[in-house]
Design a protein around this motif. Structure first.
Motif, PDB file in Angstrom:
ATOM      1  N   PRO A   1       0.784  -1.240   0.000  1.00 44.04           N
ATOM      2  CA  PRO A   1       0.000   0.000   0.000  1.00 44.04           C
ATOM      3  C   PRO A   1       0.818   1.293   0.000  1.00 44.04           C
ATOM      4  CG  PRO A   1       0.048  -0.905   2.204  1.00 44.04           C
ATOM      5  CD  PRO A   1       0.772  -1.890   1.307  1.00 44.04           C
ATOM      6  N   ALA A   2       2.106   1.225  -0.291  1.00 43.75           N
ATOM      7  CA  ALA A   2       2.961   2.419  -0.280  1.00 43.75           C
ATOM      8  C   ALA A   2       3.316   2.813  -1.717  1.00 43.75           C
ATOM      9  CB  ALA A   2       4.219   2.167   0.531  1.00 43.75           C
ATOM     10  N   PRO A   3       2.581   3.767  -2.305  1.00 42.24           N
ATOM     11  CA  PRO A   3       2.829   4.141  -3.707  1.00 42.24           C
ATOM     12  C   PRO A   3       4.275   4.535  -3.995  1.00 42.24           C
ATOM     13  CG  PRO A   3       0.818   5.177  -2.913  1.00 42.24           C
ATOM     14  CD  PRO A   3       1.475   4.519  -1.731  1.00 42.24           C
TER      15      PRO A   3
ATOM     16  N   PHE B   1       7.379  -3.222   9.014  1.00 40.62           N
ATOM     17  CA  PHE B   1       6.221  -2.471   8.522  1.00 40.62           C
ATOM     18  C   PHE B   1       5.916  -1.253   9.394  1.00 40.62           C
ATOM     19  CE2 PHE B   1       5.867  -6.604   6.552  1.00 40.62           C
ATOM     20  CZ  PHE B   1       5.591  -6.264   5.241  1.00 40.62           C
ATOM     21  N   ILE B   2       6.375  -1.250  10.609  1.00 44.89           N
ATOM     22  CA  ILE B   2       6.231  -0.075  11.472  1.00 44.89           C
ATOM     23  C   ILE B   2       7.244   0.989  11.051  1.00 44.89           C
ATOM     24  CG2 ILE B   2       6.490   0.763  13.847  1.00 44.89           C
ATOM     25  CD1 ILE B   2       5.377  -2.025  14.712  1.00 44.89           C
TER      26      ILE B   2
ATOM     27  N   GLU C   1       1.284   4.414   7.888  1.00 40.00           N
ATOM     28  CA  GLU C   1       0.007   4.012   8.486  1.00 40.00           C
ATOM     29  C   GLU C   1       0.058   2.544   8.886  1.00 40.00           C
ATOM     30  OE1 GLU C   1      -3.440   5.030   6.212  1.00 40.00           O
ATOM     31  OE2 GLU C   1      -2.572   6.931   5.560  1.00 40.00           O
ATOM     32  N   GLU C   2      -0.662   2.215   9.938  1.00 37.20           N
ATOM     33  CA  GLU C   2      -0.738   0.829  10.371  1.00 37.20           C
ATOM     34  C   GLU C   2      -1.476   0.006   9.325  1.00 37.20           C
ATOM     35  OE1 GLU C   2      -2.656   0.849  14.192  1.00 37.20           O
ATOM     36  OE2 GLU C   2      -0.863   1.590  15.214  1.00 37.20           O
ATOM     37  N   ILE C   3      -1.025  -1.227   9.140  1.00 33.65           N
ATOM     38  CA  ILE C   3      -1.639  -2.151   8.189  1.00 33.65           C
ATOM     39  C   ILE C   3      -2.179  -3.331   8.992  1.00 33.65           C
ATOM     40  CG2 ILE C   3      -1.278  -3.595   6.156  1.00 33.65           C
ATOM     41  CD1 ILE C   3       1.264  -1.892   5.609  1.00 33.65           C
ATOM     42  N   TYR C   4      -3.410  -3.736   8.682  1.00 33.35           N
ATOM     43  CA  TYR C   4      -4.016  -4.891   9.334  1.00 33.35           C
ATOM     44  C   TYR C   4      -4.410  -5.915   8.284  1.00 33.35           C
ATOM     45  CZ  TYR C   4      -4.112  -2.423  13.731  1.00 33.35           C
ATOM     46  OH  TYR C   4      -3.733  -1.766  14.867  1.00 33.35           O
ATOM     47  N   GLU C   5      -4.205  -7.175   8.614  1.00 33.55           N
ATOM     48  CA  GLU C   5      -4.532  -8.278   7.718  1.00 33.55           C
ATOM     49  C   GLU C   5      -4.886  -9.480   8.579  1.00 33.55           C
ATOM     50  OE1 GLU C   5      -2.317 -10.197   3.899  1.00 33.55           O
ATOM     51  OE2 GLU C   5      -1.099  -9.938   5.692  1.00 33.55           O
TER      52      GLU C   5
ATOM     53  N   MET D   1      -4.910  -9.024  12.328  1.00 30.95           N
ATOM     54  CA  MET D   1      -3.665  -8.745  13.053  1.00 30.95           C
ATOM     55  C   MET D   1      -2.957  -7.552  12.431  1.00 30.95           C
ATOM     56  SD  MET D   1      -1.996 -12.555  13.370  1.00 30.95           S
ATOM     57  CE  MET D   1      -2.525 -13.175  11.783  1.00 30.95           C
ATOM     58  N   GLN D   2      -2.229  -6.819  13.253  1.00 33.78           N
ATOM     59  CA  GLN D   2      -1.401  -5.755  12.710  1.00 33.78           C
ATOM     60  C   GLN D   2      -0.178  -6.372  12.040  1.00 33.78           C
ATOM     61  OE1 GLN D   2      -0.072  -2.702  15.428  1.00 33.78           O
ATOM     62  NE2 GLN D   2       0.992  -1.594  13.796  1.00 33.78           N
ATOM     63  N   VAL D   3       0.122  -5.878  10.850  1.00 29.05           N
ATOM     64  CA  VAL D   3       1.316  -6.316  10.138  1.00 29.05           C
ATOM     65  C   VAL D   3       2.479  -5.517  10.706  1.00 29.05           C
ATOM     66  CG1 VAL D   3       2.407  -6.630   7.885  1.00 29.05           C
ATOM     67  CG2 VAL D   3      -0.085  -6.687   8.078  1.00 29.05           C
TER      68      VAL D   3
END
Length: 150
Positions: free
Chosen positions: A22-24, A125-126, A131-135, A138-140
């Motif tokens: 999700p990071a262009p 990923f932090i 931005e926080e990513i969830y999948e 759970m937080q990635v």
């Protein structure tokens, strides 16, 4: 279905690439440095991957994505296997891949395709995503690193 290299005058399928990352800015960067391959079915791009040389004799499969409406049909496995063959053809000796700690399906797929877990990049990923990513609920946070000797 056909898997082919993206033509030089063809824009990359950014929407698909952003499904997996999700990071262009990061996607744009590794697209410029790597080689993009697309899977087409009925003249429609249904999947994509990017192969990026990282070190001598080593490449990384940095992004692999299948359109949501085409998932569950084995396209991801075909893309991974194509990447393995392409990396061999290009003379690489090792192929690496990384995925999120919560990417349960991807971890299973990569291991079924012959990759072995080689390490964990804690808090990747932090550190690299604003931005926080969830999948999968759970937080990635961590990147699970895998590789395969070719």
């Amino acid at each position: 279905m056909e898997i082919r290299a993206l033509h030089t005058d063809e824009p990359p399928p950014t929407g698909l690439l952003l499904l997996a990352d999700p990071a262009p800015k990061l996607v744009k960067d590794y697209i410029a440095r790597g080689q993009c391959f697309v899977a087409e079915a009925d003249q429609q791009v249904v999947g994509v991957y990017v192969l990026l040389p990282t070190r001598p004799e080593t490449a990384e499969l940095v992004n692999i994505a299948v359109g949501e409406e085409f998932q569950g049909r084995g396209i991801g496995k075909q893309l991974v296997n194509h990447a393995i063959q392409e990396a061999k053809h290009l003379g690489f000796k090792t192929l690496e891949i990384g995925t999120g700690n919560s990417s349960i399906g991807q971890l299973a797929l990569y291991q079924k395709c012959g990759f072995r877990i080689t390490g964990i990049d804690r808090d990747f990923f932090i550190r690299h995503y604003s931005e926080e990513i969830y999948e999968n609920g759970m937080q990635v946070m961590d990147m699970i690193r895998l590789s395969q000797d070719l």
